[in-house]
Design an enzyme around this catalytic site. Structure first.
Site, short mmCIF file in Angstrom:
data_model
loop_
_atom_site.label_atom_id
_atom_site.label_comp_id
_atom_site.label_asym_id
_atom_site.label_seq_id
_atom_site.Cartn_x
_atom_site.Cartn_y
_atom_site.Cartn_z
N LYS A 193 -18.87 -31.95 47.00
CA LYS A 193 -18.43 -30.83 47.83
C LYS A 193 -18.53 -29.56 47.00
O LYS A 193 -17.87 -29.41 45.98
CB LYS A 193 -16.99 -31.04 48.31
CG LYS A 193 -16.50 -29.92 49.21
CD LYS A 193 -15.08 -30.19 49.68
CE LYS A 193 -14.58 -29.09 50.59
NZ LYS A 193 -13.19 -29.34 51.05
N LYS A 246 -21.53 -31.94 51.09
CA LYS A 246 -20.96 -30.86 51.90
C LYS A 246 -21.04 -29.56 51.12
O LYS A 246 -20.58 -29.51 49.97
CB LYS A 246 -19.50 -31.21 52.22
CG LYS A 246 -18.76 -30.23 53.10
CD LYS A 246 -17.34 -30.74 53.34
CE LYS A 246 -16.55 -29.83 54.24
NZ LYS A 246 -15.18 -30.36 54.50
#
Length: 322
Positions: A193, A246
């Site tokens: 992320k 992400k």
């Protein structure tokens, strides 16, 4: 002799037959933002077509989605008590746990429920962990995330999606789940992320913008693909079932690289900023929304994503794009 590649592009029939990348509804996960109260369905300004739902209106919307083939959802809790220690995040009577129980009671195994595991919406400072001297504490945060995971597992969740980016949290959560008998609860790790500007609309939706500073001390530096690989491989060792990248659109190279190095299913999160940009351009008549959305989804799948979490999926199924 010229080999004429265009023979396989002659018309839609042959193009469909030889297409190398396919999309099916089963690949998609739809995120929901759950808030306290009853009868709540409030539009999120920065994310056209996306809403805050109370549990009762959530049930109705999920039921509609199921009829359209959207049977995997990810829940984010919003609007509960905030505190320095984020204790409400692991309250078994908390909003997300209540939502999971209610959804499970109504829909049984027809619905696959994933919950976000992070405390940014529950901390008074908006960071993704326990803050001491303006620094997020790794191990103290993992203790809270583990309690949060167990609360969701007790409520009946199918899979947890830790999105905090603390070191070692996948192993700690997996160990705790197994010890407490929740061996069938999966983990979709936000393995890579990135500290991204694409999260802006989400922070409005989840009320989780940091009050001070940023998240670069724990979320990943977007300049570092080798570090991204180390993060992913570490989560494989710690027991993740699915790896998540992400954001997605600006990180197709990361998706492809991790896909080539691991044998776990790979997910990507088509985040709020990516969604909002397409919506805004479409509303202004600058792009064809359907064509751009579908080209984007095929890009995710082509790069190696088996699972795509996206706010677009309801439009895709309601409008017959997939």
């Amino acid at each position: 002799m010229i080999y004429r590649q265009r023979r396989l592009r002659k018309n839609a029939v042959i193009r469909e037959m030889v297409a190398e990348t396919r999309l099916v509804k089963d690949m998609f996960v739809y995120p929901y933002f759950v808030v306290p109260g009853k009868g709540v369905k409030e539009a999120i300004d920065a994310m056209p077509g996306i809403y805050h739902f109370s549990i009762d209106t959530l049930l109705a919307d999920v039921e509609l989605g199921l009829k359209l083939g959207v049977n995997k959802i990810m829940l984010f809790g919003v609007g509960e008590e905030k505190s320095a220690d984020a204790h409400i995040a692991y309250d078994k009577k908390g909003l997300v746990s209540q939502a999971v129980r209610t959804l499970r009671d109504k829909f049984g195994e027809d619905l696959y429920i994933i919950t976000d595991v992070c405390v940014c919406s529950y901390t008074s400072h908006g960071h993704c962990g326990i803050l001491v001297d303006d620094y997020v504490q790794n191990d103290e945060t993992i203790a809270v995330l583990t309690k949060m995971s167990l609360a969701h597992a007790d409520a009946g969740v199918d899979m947890l999606a830790p999105s905090d980016m603390m070191d070692g949290r996948i192993g700690a959560i997996r160990t705790a789940l197994d010890f407490e008998g929740f061996t069938n609860v999966g983990i979709m790790s936000h393995a890579t992320k990135f500290a991204s500007a694409y999260y802006g609309p989400f922070r409005e939706a989840a009320d989780c913008a940091p009050g001070k500073g940023d998240r670069k001390a724990y979320q990943m530096d977007f300049r570092n693909p080798q570090e991204a690989m180390r993060e992913a491989l570490q989560d494989v060792k710690e027991g993740a079932d699915i790896l998540m990248i992400k954001p997605a659109l600006a990180y197709l190279d990361i998706i492809k690289a991790i896909k080539e190095e691991t044998n776990l299913p790979l997910a990507c999160y088509n985040v709020s900023g990516e969604f909002a940009m397409i919506k805004a351009a479409a509303q202004n008549g600058w792009i064809d929304e359907q064509k751009v959305v579908m080209e984007t989804m095929y890009a995710f799948a082509r790069s190696g994503a088996n699972v795509i979490t996206t706010y677009h999926i309801r439009d895709m199924v309601e409008q017959g794009w997939i």
